[in-house]
Scaffold this active site. Sequence first.
Site, PDB file in Angstrom:
ATOM      1  N   GLY A 163       0.835  -1.207   0.000  1.00  0.00           N
ATOM      2  CA  GLY A 163       0.000   0.000   0.000  1.00  0.00           C
ATOM      3  C   GLY A 163       0.864   1.248   0.000  1.00  0.00           C
ATOM      4  O   GLY A 163       1.911   1.269   0.637  1.00  0.00           O
TER       5      GLY A 163
ATOM      6  N   ARG B 236       4.358 -15.475  -4.884  1.00  0.00           N
ATOM      7  CA  ARG B 236       3.069 -16.202  -4.946  1.00  0.00           C
ATOM      8  C   ARG B 236       2.223 -15.557  -6.038  1.00  0.00           C
ATOM      9  O   ARG B 236       1.152 -15.046  -5.798  1.00  0.00           O
ATOM     10  CB  ARG B 236       2.331 -16.111  -3.601  1.00  0.00           C
TER      11      ARG B 236
ATOM     12  N   ASP C 221       6.160  -5.512   5.281  1.00  0.00           N
ATOM     13  CA  ASP C 221       6.657  -6.877   5.529  1.00  0.00           C
ATOM     14  C   ASP C 221       6.612  -7.751   4.272  1.00  0.00           C
ATOM     15  O   ASP C 221       7.546  -8.524   4.024  1.00  0.00           O
ATOM     16  CB  ASP C 221       5.890  -7.528   6.688  1.00  0.00           C
TER      17      ASP C 221
ATOM     18  N   THR D 190       5.205   1.781   6.031  1.00  0.00           N
ATOM     19  CA  THR D 190       3.805   1.411   6.176  1.00  0.00           C
ATOM     20  C   THR D 190       3.123   2.375   7.145  1.00  0.00           C
ATOM     21  O   THR D 190       3.704   2.740   8.172  1.00  0.00           O
ATOM     22  CB  THR D 190       3.559  -0.034   6.671  1.00  0.00           C
TER      23      THR D 190
ATOM     24  N   ASP E 116       0.815   1.431   8.857  1.00  0.00           N
ATOM     25  CA  ASP E 116       0.373   0.579   9.972  1.00  0.00           C
ATOM     26  C   ASP E 116       1.390   0.520  11.118  1.00  0.00           C
ATOM     27  O   ASP E 116       1.046   0.104  12.228  1.00  0.00           O
ATOM     28  CB  ASP E 116       0.129  -0.856   9.483  1.00  0.00           C
TER      29      ASP E 116
ATOM     30  N   ASP F 142       3.636  -1.630  11.605  1.00  0.00           N
ATOM     31  CA  ASP F 142       3.695  -2.991  12.156  1.00  0.00           C
ATOM     32  C   ASP F 142       4.972  -3.735  11.784  1.00  0.00           C
ATOM     33  O   ASP F 142       5.061  -4.946  11.930  1.00  0.00           O
ATOM     34  CB  ASP F 142       2.463  -3.795  11.709  1.00  0.00           C
TER      35      ASP F 142
ATOM     36  N   ARG G   1      -4.341  -2.935   9.630  1.00  0.00           N
ATOM     37  CA  ARG G   1      -4.238  -4.395   9.446  1.00  0.00           C
ATOM     38  C   ARG G   1      -4.313  -5.120  10.789  1.00  0.00           C
ATOM     39  O   ARG G   1      -5.230  -4.872  11.547  1.00  0.00           O
ATOM     40  CB  ARG G   1      -2.949  -4.730   8.707  1.00  0.00           C
TER      41      ARG G   1
HETATM   42  O1  F6P Z   1      -0.904  -1.963   4.891  1.00  0.00           O
HETATM   43  C1  F6P Z   1      -1.446  -0.742   4.550  1.00  0.00           C
HETATM   44  C2  F6P Z   1      -2.924  -0.837   4.420  1.00  0.00           C
HETATM   45  O2  F6P Z   1      -3.369   0.474   4.184  1.00  0.00           O
HETATM   46  C3  F6P Z   1      -3.656  -1.484   5.603  1.00  0.00           C
HETATM   47  O3  F6P Z   1      -3.814  -0.605   6.678  1.00  0.00           O
HETATM   48  C4  F6P Z   1      -4.944  -1.917   4.954  1.00  0.00           C
HETATM   49  O4  F6P Z   1      -5.485  -3.060   5.593  1.00  0.00           O
HETATM   50  C5  F6P Z   1      -4.518  -2.285   3.564  1.00  0.00           C
HETATM   51  O5  F6P Z   1      -3.319  -1.597   3.305  1.00  0.00           O
HETATM   52  C6  F6P Z   1      -5.563  -1.918   2.526  1.00  0.00           C
HETATM   53  O6  F6P Z   1      -5.119  -2.264   1.256  1.00  0.00           O
HETATM   54  P1  F6P Z   1      -5.880  -1.982  -0.113  1.00  0.00           P
HETATM   55  O7  F6P Z   1      -5.145  -0.841  -0.749  1.00  0.00           O
HETATM   56  O8  F6P Z   1      -5.721  -3.247  -0.877  1.00  0.00           O
HETATM   57  O9  F6P Z   1      -7.297  -1.639   0.182  1.00  0.00           O
END
Ligand code: F6P
Length: 368
Positions: free
Chosen positions: A15, A88, A125, A147, A149, A151, A193
């Site tokens: 993301g 993957r 990650d 990120t 997040d 995390d 997440r």
């Molecule tokens: O990891 C970053 C993040 O924004 C998370 O907080 C969220 O769960 C995910 O990406 C959302 O991803 P997408 O862009 O696929 O909706």
Amino acid sequence: MSAPIKRIALSTGGGDAPGLNAVIRAVVISALKRGWEVLGIRDGYNGLLEPGAYKNGGVFTLARENVRGITHLGGTILGTTNRGSPLRYPIKDATGRIREVDRSDELIEAFGRYGIDSLISIGGDGSLAIANVLAKKGLRVIGVPKTIDNDLDKTVITFGFDTALAFATECLDRLHTTADSHHRLMVVEVMGRYAGWIALNAGISGASDVILIPEIPYDLDKVAADLLDREKKGRKYAIVTVAEGAIAKSGSRSVIEKEAGKAERLGGVGEKIAAQLQEKTGKETRVVVLGHLLRGGSPTTFDRLIALRFGAAAVRALEEGQSGVMVALDPPHVRYVPMEDAIQRLKTVPPNCDTMLTARDLGICFGD
Ligand code: F6P
């Protein structure tokens, strides 16, 4: 002694997060200064794996002018993806079923074809797990932790997190006045997440009454009782901040999508909680999902600065002959840690950390 560096590549994966462009700028300027060429790979590694899909090429030269005036811009000029990891990669087999295949060897070959001797991989990650495999297969690779997040393990913080927090907190501030005026419950769902860093930090800073995070399974009866008790004491409204990955003691995580080759998509927990809290408390309730708004906007000064520091440090790491390491913030230093260590586990909120204790001392309810 490895061969001298001539041409490095840059990839942004996962993301997007505010600060990606600042890292790109720092890498490009620092690398050009050393006489290296820099190539940008489009959309994670798709530019190398699916070059035919790009009219202007899946890989392009990053010159000084490409990175002018981008430090403050959200997003990434390289494009990104959180779908189709080369480890993957989803392909349709003859029966029409989606199968996941490992395309990392193909990727190594593609790096060779473009004369790329080193890679700086900016990501979370998932991206760093890919980068680690490429390093093990012989490419010189440095990881940069990104990120919203927060995390990622082995770094005190990732860039993007501070910007997401600042915006989430501003949204919570704005919701207080409308919740107060209407005597409502406002349920605010934030990203993060499987970690509750955004919910916890923004929730405290934005004076939430309740914070629900994945690390502490909640019981909505306890949340409802707490809200009714607040009402009895004169508080006519409340703000409930919910992490998208929050889990009820009796339930499971709220997942929107889970498909081969795609990361699990979380979401919907805010709606569910709002409906149940309205029923349990009898109070009018509204839900706000901040979602991707948290990934946009101009990076804060803090995020810009660590992004620039990470980018320049990644180039210095390559120059020093390092590989298979991630740059990491360990204030006041930026250090290098093995990528292998950083991807062993997700960094989640320790239930007894001082931020949690602060929240509890402030009377915030976690539903436990
Ligand atoms: O990891 C970053 C993040 O924004 C998370 O907080 C969220 O769960 C995910 O990406 C959302 O991803 P997408 O862009 O696929 O909706």
